[in-house]
Design a protein around this motif. Structure first.
Motif, mmCIF file in Angstrom:
data_model
loop_
_atom_site.group_PDB
_atom_site.id
_atom_site.type_symbol
_atom_site.label_atom_id
_atom_site.label_comp_id
_atom_site.label_asym_id
_atom_site.label_seq_id
_atom_site.Cartn_x
_atom_site.Cartn_y
_atom_site.Cartn_z
ATOM 1 N N GLN A 3 -107.989 88.712 66.018
ATOM 2 C CA GLN A 3 -108.281 87.568 66.877
ATOM 3 C C GLN A 3 -108.315 86.303 66.032
ATOM 4 O O GLN A 3 -108.619 86.351 64.836
ATOM 5 C CB GLN A 3 -109.613 87.758 67.588
ATOM 6 N N LEU A 17 -109.204 84.133 70.713
ATOM 7 C CA LEU A 17 -108.180 84.826 71.491
ATOM 8 C C LEU A 17 -107.503 85.896 70.633
ATOM 9 O O LEU A 17 -107.403 85.737 69.420
ATOM 10 C CB LEU A 17 -107.110 83.841 71.966
ATOM 11 N N SER A 21 -101.669 85.473 71.725
ATOM 12 C CA SER A 21 -102.020 85.001 73.076
ATOM 13 C C SER A 21 -101.395 83.639 73.331
ATOM 14 O O SER A 21 -101.322 82.802 72.437
ATOM 15 C CB SER A 21 -103.536 84.860 73.227
ATOM 16 N N ARG A 22 -100.984 83.412 74.559
ATOM 17 C CA ARG A 22 -100.552 82.073 74.964
ATOM 18 C C ARG A 22 -101.791 81.188 75.060
ATOM 19 O O ARG A 22 -102.862 81.660 75.439
ATOM 20 C CB ARG A 22 -99.857 82.118 76.322
ATOM 21 N N GLU A 25 -104.189 81.059 78.028
ATOM 22 C CA GLU A 25 -105.249 82.063 78.187
ATOM 23 C C GLU A 25 -106.651 81.462 78.093
ATOM 24 O O GLU A 25 -107.611 82.071 78.547
ATOM 25 C CB GLU A 25 -105.111 83.167 77.135
ATOM 26 N N GLU A 29 -111.067 82.205 79.529
ATOM 27 C CA GLU A 29 -112.131 82.452 78.558
ATOM 28 C C GLU A 29 -113.316 81.507 78.702
ATOM 29 O O GLU A 29 -114.420 81.854 78.312
ATOM 30 C CB GLU A 29 -111.570 82.360 77.130
ATOM 31 N N ARG A 86 -98.114 80.150 71.208
ATOM 32 C CA ARG A 86 -98.858 81.398 71.067
ATOM 33 C C ARG A 86 -99.681 81.299 69.787
ATOM 34 O O ARG A 86 -99.269 80.650 68.831
ATOM 35 C CB ARG A 86 -97.923 82.603 70.986
#
Length: 99
Positions: A3, A17, A21-22, A25, A29, A86
């Motif tokens: 992460q 994230l 991850s894009r 996202e 969160e 990303r």
């Protein structure tokens, strides 16, 4: 699972994230919306961010993104469309509206 932390100024909001991850996202969160998103396809320009640290951590922009950023008057390597990024490492960004 690896992460990474995305720090969003000016509030200093930190979002953790999973790798790859894009950035879209972040909406799942946290309740606040530190980066506005519109179309999520790289065609509206709502999510332009200034990358303050970790530009290599957001992947490489493609030619379409670079052309669109130039059309928006944000050429160069410091600006990106958040919806096209990303997370590949820690990064610090600021919505372009705050620059």
């Amino acid at each position: 699972m690896t992460q990474y932390t995305l720090t969003i100024l000016p509030t200093g909001t930190k979002v953790v994230l999973p790798a790859k991850s894009r950035l879209t996202e972040i909406e799942f969160e946290i309740l606040q919306k530190p980066i506005p998103f519109g179309c999520r396809s790289g065609s509206c320009g709502v999510c332009v961010i200034e990358v303050l640290e970790g530009s290599d951590s957001l992947g490489q922009p493609d030619d379409n993104e670079l052309d669109f950023l130039e059309d928006l008057g944000r050429p160069g390597g410091d600006h990106r469309l958040a919806c096209q990024c990303r997370l590949y490492g820690n990064a610090k960004v600021r919505p372009a509206a705050d620059t």
